[in-house]
Design a protein around this motif. Sequence first.
Motif, short mmCIF file in Angstrom:
data_model
loop_
_atom_site.label_atom_id
_atom_site.label_comp_id
_atom_site.label_asym_id
_atom_site.label_seq_id
_atom_site.Cartn_x
_atom_site.Cartn_y
_atom_site.Cartn_z
N ALA A 217 0.83 -1.22 0.00
CA ALA A 217 0.00 0.00 0.00
C ALA A 217 0.85 1.26 0.00
CB ALA A 217 -0.94 -0.01 1.21
N SER A 218 2.09 1.16 0.53
CA SER A 218 2.97 2.35 0.58
C SER A 218 3.73 2.57 -0.74
CB SER A 218 3.97 2.20 1.75
OG SER A 218 4.85 1.11 1.49
N ILE A 219 3.69 1.56 -1.65
CA ILE A 219 4.37 1.70 -2.95
C ILE A 219 3.51 2.55 -3.87
CG2 ILE A 219 5.23 0.45 -4.97
CD1 ILE A 219 5.77 -1.93 -3.16
N GLU A 220 4.14 3.56 -4.47
CA GLU A 220 3.37 4.47 -5.33
C GLU A 220 3.42 4.09 -6.80
OE1 GLU A 220 4.75 8.38 -4.52
OE2 GLU A 220 4.00 8.41 -2.45
N ASN A 221 4.04 2.94 -7.09
CA ASN A 221 4.11 2.47 -8.48
C ASN A 221 2.79 1.78 -8.83
OD1 ASN A 221 4.61 0.82 -10.81
ND2 ASN A 221 6.79 1.19 -10.52
N ALA A 222 2.04 2.39 -9.72
CA ALA A 222 0.71 1.90 -10.08
C ALA A 222 0.76 0.52 -10.74
CB ALA A 222 0.01 2.89 -11.00
N ASP A 223 1.77 0.32 -11.63
CA ASP A 223 1.86 -0.97 -12.32
C ASP A 223 2.12 -2.11 -11.33
OD1 ASP A 223 1.39 0.21 -14.73
OD2 ASP A 223 3.54 0.41 -15.24
N THR A 224 3.03 -1.87 -10.44
CA THR A 224 3.37 -2.90 -9.44
C THR A 224 2.17 -3.20 -8.55
OG1 THR A 224 5.67 -2.16 -9.40
CG2 THR A 224 4.93 -3.51 -7.56
N SER A 225 1.46 -2.19 -8.09
CA SER A 225 0.29 -2.37 -7.24
C SER A 225 -0.79 -3.16 -7.96
CB SER A 225 -0.28 -1.01 -6.82
OG SER A 225 0.65 -0.32 -6.03
N LYS A 226 -0.96 -2.84 -9.27
CA LYS A 226 -2.00 -3.56 -10.03
C LYS A 226 -1.63 -5.04 -10.20
CE LYS A 226 -4.84 -3.28 -14.19
NZ LYS A 226 -4.93 -4.72 -14.27
N LYS A 232 -3.45 -11.43 -6.18
CA LYS A 232 -4.29 -11.73 -5.01
C LYS A 232 -5.70 -12.12 -5.44
CE LYS A 232 -4.07 -9.15 -1.35
NZ LYS A 232 -4.07 -7.97 -0.48
N GLU A 233 -6.19 -11.42 -6.45
CA GLU A 233 -7.54 -11.70 -6.93
C GLU A 233 -7.60 -13.05 -7.64
OE1 GLU A 233 -10.97 -9.68 -9.73
OE2 GLU A 233 -9.23 -8.50 -9.12
N GLU A 234 -6.55 -13.37 -8.42
CA GLU A 234 -6.50 -14.63 -9.15
C GLU A 234 -6.53 -15.82 -8.19
OE1 GLU A 234 -3.47 -17.10 -12.14
OE2 GLU A 234 -3.04 -15.01 -11.58
N HIS A 235 -5.84 -15.72 -7.09
CA HIS A 235 -5.76 -16.83 -6.12
C HIS A 235 -6.74 -16.67 -4.95
CE1 HIS A 235 -2.25 -18.65 -8.05
NE2 HIS A 235 -1.77 -17.41 -8.23
N ILE A 237 -6.95 -14.72 -2.40
CA ILE A 237 -6.21 -14.75 -1.14
C ILE A 237 -7.10 -14.37 0.05
CG2 ILE A 237 -4.31 -13.74 0.17
CD1 ILE A 237 -3.48 -15.75 -1.96
N GLU A 238 -7.97 -13.42 -0.15
CA GLU A 238 -8.82 -12.96 0.96
C GLU A 238 -9.73 -14.09 1.45
OE1 GLU A 238 -12.10 -9.47 1.95
OE2 GLU A 238 -10.98 -9.41 0.07
N PHE A 239 -10.34 -14.85 0.49
CA PHE A 239 -11.21 -15.98 0.86
C PHE A 239 -10.41 -17.10 1.51
CE2 PHE A 239 -12.78 -20.20 -0.31
CZ PHE A 239 -14.02 -20.19 0.33
N VAL A 240 -9.21 -17.38 0.90
CA VAL A 240 -8.38 -18.47 1.41
C VAL A 240 -7.98 -18.23 2.85
CG1 VAL A 240 -6.14 -19.63 1.18
CG2 VAL A 240 -7.54 -19.19 -0.85
N THR A 241 -7.57 -17.03 3.19
CA THR A 241 -7.12 -16.73 4.56
C THR A 241 -8.27 -16.87 5.56
OG1 THR A 241 -7.46 -14.38 4.09
CG2 THR A 241 -5.22 -15.24 3.85
N GLU A 242 -9.47 -16.46 5.09
CA GLU A 242 -10.63 -16.59 5.98
C GLU A 242 -11.04 -18.07 6.13
OE1 GLU A 242 -13.82 -14.21 4.57
OE2 GLU A 242 -12.80 -12.30 4.99
N ASP A 243 -11.02 -18.81 5.00
CA ASP A 243 -11.50 -20.19 5.01
C ASP A 243 -10.55 -21.13 5.76
OD1 ASP A 243 -13.59 -21.92 4.30
OD2 ASP A 243 -12.35 -22.81 2.74
N ILE A 244 -9.24 -20.81 5.72
CA ILE A 244 -8.27 -21.65 6.44
C ILE A 244 -8.65 -21.72 7.92
CG2 ILE A 244 -5.91 -21.67 7.35
CD1 ILE A 244 -4.94 -20.91 4.58
N GLU A 245 -9.02 -20.59 8.49
CA GLU A 245 -9.38 -20.57 9.91
C GLU A 245 -10.64 -21.40 10.16
OE1 GLU A 245 -10.29 -17.38 13.51
OE2 GLU A 245 -9.58 -16.67 11.56
#
Length: 438
Positions: A217-226, A232-235, A237-245
Amino acid sequence: MDSLLEQAFMQVNIGILAVDKEYNIVLCNYFMADYTQRNTKDIIGNNLFSIYPDLPKKWLKQRINNIFLLKNSSFISWEQRQSLFDFASSRPITGSNEKMIQNCSLFPVINDGRHVSHVCITVNDATATAMTQTQLKKTSKRLAEEKKAQQELIAKLEETKNQLLQSEKMASIGQLSAGVAHEINNPVGFIKSNFSSLKHYAKELNEVIEKYDDVIASIENADTSKKISDIKEEHDIEFVTEDIENLLTESFDGISRIEDIVKSLKHFSRADTNEWEDADINAGIESTLKVVAHELKYVADIEKNYGELPLVQCLPMQINQVLMNLLVNAAQAMGDDKKDGKVIVSTKLNDDKVVVEIKDNGKGIPERELNKIFDPFFTTKPVGEGTGLGLSLSYSIIQKHSGDISVESEIGKGTRFIIKIPIEQDVPESNKDNIALA
């Protein structure tokens, strides 16, 4: 010829006499005279009942009168009346004098006018025959009683053998359950340990991902952030971290259930050492319910109404066996078409006894069979599906515990078994010091 007939008549080994309508003796042979210790001349002309005062006067008069009237004959077997005349019978072999047992005949003597002029009475000494037949009857009766006793003994031996087989089967089930519980315990132990470590690692990984997100979030490079956002969206990650628990939590619940079942198996299958123990009946029911869960799961809902009970002196393995028999019977009583099966297990304390009730809403038991269900080998199940020993063995176990087991049932409404067990048992002094907490 007349002289020959007269001699034969007088000396034949059968008593013969004839009487007229006034019961006076008109004819008599030596047999009748000898047994009265009189001469034939002293007998003839006298009244029958004065010469033989022991005769059943009223009964015999009626018999004689009937012959005069109806011209019929009458036979008096020793089996009907052992002795008509009070004669003694000397036994040649033993030399003993016994009362003569007789077969007697009464028949009419017809005159030329076809009328009954006299009634002839014959007396045959049947003592030897009667004694032999009586002895044969006694022997036959004794043999029949012995045969019946042998059959009862064979039935008891068969029952005992089958009960021993049933007990051995239960002991084998207990040993198998204990072995399975032990074998399951080991892998469950390291699986639980591994999951505990995995849960810790998952927590660490989630923290690392959160820190990565802060750095990104602190990186200002738009390409890298995208690019990172796309990854994260492809894998997901948000669902996986929640579902693991969630998965770990569910897995821990599953492991706890396995541990609970293993604990129940151990409790149910405690080796029977014939030593009395202070046991928790409610806990025994719980462990048994888990063991037979597969029998009840798809046919009935379980309702438990446990009262507050003290510890009970008992043989826990045997009590668990009774509970298992009743619960399995309740499950089988539902039938294939039962949609709302229900089994209610209740316990309570009544004075100095613990009362266990197992009630189902199954098919019920016909009234005519209720008094047979505790009999060995009696079963209402189809051939090959039941030995008829479960309830018999249960009855024996409860009796061994100085208790009582009864049944109430109504066709179409269900069955209720009631068990009553004393809290304290009359345990031999040698075993009292060995009573352990179950």
